[in-house]
Scaffold this motif. Sequence first.
Motif, PDB file in Angstrom:
ATOM      1  N   THR A  34       0.592  -1.507  -0.130  1.00  9.65           N
ATOM      2  CA  THR A  34      -0.577   0.065  -0.187  1.00  9.65           C
ATOM      3  C   THR A  34       1.072   1.544   0.330  1.00  9.65           C
ATOM      4  O   THR A  34       0.081   2.418  -0.437  1.00  9.65           O
ATOM      5  N   GLY A  35       2.152   1.427   0.349  1.00  6.87           N
ATOM      6  CA  GLY A  35       2.800   2.611   0.902  1.00  6.87           C
ATOM      7  C   GLY A  35       3.490   2.522  -1.408  1.00  6.87           C
ATOM      8  O   GLY A  35       3.743   3.927  -1.457  1.00  6.87           O
ATOM      9  N   ILE A  36       3.346   1.775  -2.070  1.00  4.89           N
ATOM     10  CA  ILE A  36       4.042   2.070  -3.571  1.00  4.89           C
ATOM     11  C   ILE A  36       3.091   2.438  -4.025  1.00  4.89           C
ATOM     12  O   ILE A  36       1.733   2.372  -3.946  1.00  4.89           O
ATOM     13  N   PRO A  37       3.466   4.101  -4.765  1.00  5.20           N
ATOM     14  CA  PRO A  37       1.784   4.193  -5.361  1.00  5.20           C
ATOM     15  C   PRO A  37       2.496   3.320  -6.851  1.00  5.20           C
ATOM     16  O   PRO A  37       2.772   3.100  -7.465  1.00  5.20           O
ATOM     17  N   PRO A  38       0.292   3.720  -7.097  1.00  3.45           N
ATOM     18  CA  PRO A  38      -0.064   3.099  -8.801  1.00  3.45           C
ATOM     19  C   PRO A  38       0.771   3.452 -10.191  1.00  3.45           C
ATOM     20  O   PRO A  38       1.365   4.555  -9.812  1.00  3.45           O
ATOM     21  N   ALA A  39       1.238   3.031 -10.830  1.00  2.00           N
ATOM     22  CA  ALA A  39       1.201   3.377 -11.944  1.00  2.00           C
ATOM     23  C   ALA A  39       0.583   3.864 -12.672  1.00  2.00           C
ATOM     24  O   ALA A  39      -0.811   3.889 -12.509  1.00  2.00           O
ATOM     25  N   LYS A  40       0.597   4.941 -13.652  1.00  2.00           N
ATOM     26  CA  LYS A  40       0.264   5.842 -14.073  1.00  2.00           C
ATOM     27  C   LYS A  40      -0.438   5.412 -15.124  1.00  2.00           C
ATOM     28  O   LYS A  40      -0.062   5.078 -15.841  1.00  2.00           O
TER      29      LYS A  40
END
Length: 178
Positions: A34-40
């Motif tokens: 959950t700490g990793i931002p999702p891909a644009k």
Amino acid sequence: MLSGLIKFILGFFLAIAVLIGGGAAIGLYFMNRTGIPPAKPVFSNDSPSVKAQAPKATEPGGAKSTPKPGTKAEPSPSPNSTPTESPKATPSPKPLPSGAYRGRVSWREGLSLRSQPNQEAEKIGGVAFNQKIIILEENQDKSWQKIRLEGSEQEGWVKAGNTQKVDEKPEDTQQPER
């Protein structure tokens, strides 16, 4: 008997340690995920192939633009060829149809351009926020407006109340009051 009791206590603590260690490992895994931002997200109007197909405006002063990767460069005319006059970049504005007026989109999210004046009609395009448009007509109950995108022949219907009439005078020719 003493050996059986020691084995039981040791087994109990070992089971507790395995449960705590497994729970901590699972907790750390999900916290890291959950700490990793999702891909644009990539939308069709953002892809380079669509951008390469868009018409380019001519640059003032005859400045040359550098070609983007993946585009074919057009050969420049030879130096000994006779120059020809190029067409003007800004054609004179066409007169508006009767009852039509210029406007712009005032809805910040932009508008869906529809083929008919109702919510279930087919979407035939979109209009961006602040984009210049020509309002051609309104339906009978004035809840929809038929518009044409300025600089294009694309026409469609948008919800009324999301556009704003603009002045006919260009902004750069207005004189300040004295």
